[in-house]
Motif scaffolding. Sequence first.
Motif: not given
Length: 359
Positions: A136-153
């Motif tokens: 779960t951490l592999l899947l949602t952790g990868t997605a979390f980093v990507l969508y957080t960076a993309l959303g803030i930018f």
Amino acid sequence: MTAEATPSLVEDPGAFGAAGSGPAGAGRAPRARTTAAYLRYVAGKLAGAAVSLLAVLVTSFFLFRLIPGDPVKFMTGGRPVSAAQITAYRREFGLDLPLWHQFTQYCGKALTGDLGTSYQFHVPVVDKITEALPNTLLLTGTAFVLYTALGIFLGTRSAWRHGGLGDRLNTGLALTLYSIPSFWLGLLLIIVLSVGAGPVPGLFPTGGMESGGKEGFAYAVDVAHHLVLPVVTLVAVEYGQTLLVTRSALLDEMGGDYLTTARAKGLRDDLVRRRHAVPNALLPTVTLVFVNLGRTVAGVILVETVFSWPGLGGLFYQALSVPDLPLVQGLFFVFASAVIVMNTLADLLYPLLDPRVGR
């Protein structure tokens, strides 16, 4: 000053040296008051988190007993069994005890880290959670980093150029994707990019975490290949929330006098945004990031189920279908606890980012 007055000042140590009356004491007193206020703030937040965890513990026990279904029937596999055998099963798992007795046993064990034994897997619930958690951490952790960076930018870019074409496109796309159910988008991606549609061939696996029979670097590539579609689904659905919160917070800051002063000093517009506006606008985003970080432990049940990902979300779906009460209760408690803990950490971090909070 007369000679008679001079000794009185020399002999009186409180004239200049007392704590809080001179420059040194005046500096220590506000710091002490600030520290005491912060400690009271921390104590209040920790007490609130403890009460919330207790409420989750109680809810996790009673809520899932409303689920229709008999765990004993599942454990017997639908085979015809005698009344004595059914009684033995109920006694083995404590289902023959009064509800209040089951509840006190559950709470007592949970406080020691024992979440019970799974009905369907016949292993401790903690072991099943520990086994599925890395996936779960592999899947949602990868997605979390990507969508957080993309959303803030994208949120900062949209706010700084609000009203423009880019802002309208970003906001419209974010709202559209955020409103799409994740399971529907996941199924659509499977149809188009896994099965293939028209001229588009099937490029990615339909589900699972690995194809099997691979080791080393080939295994890592295989897992990454299976990871693409579920991560894309999560990023597409989740980044919009971060974008909208960041954009709204930054728009509130853009009318501040301090930004006008920074521009008047000759700072470039890009520096004004990065050094002054964005840091002050990130407080609401910090809370959202920590809440999403707590949800990372919980995983996304629907996405993991659609893509047959062997994580906590898929395990929760399996447990609900039985119902496997100890496993469902344990997973629910872990999911809720992760969100509560991360939310509390965000509250404790707030006064460090903005000293006005907690005073």
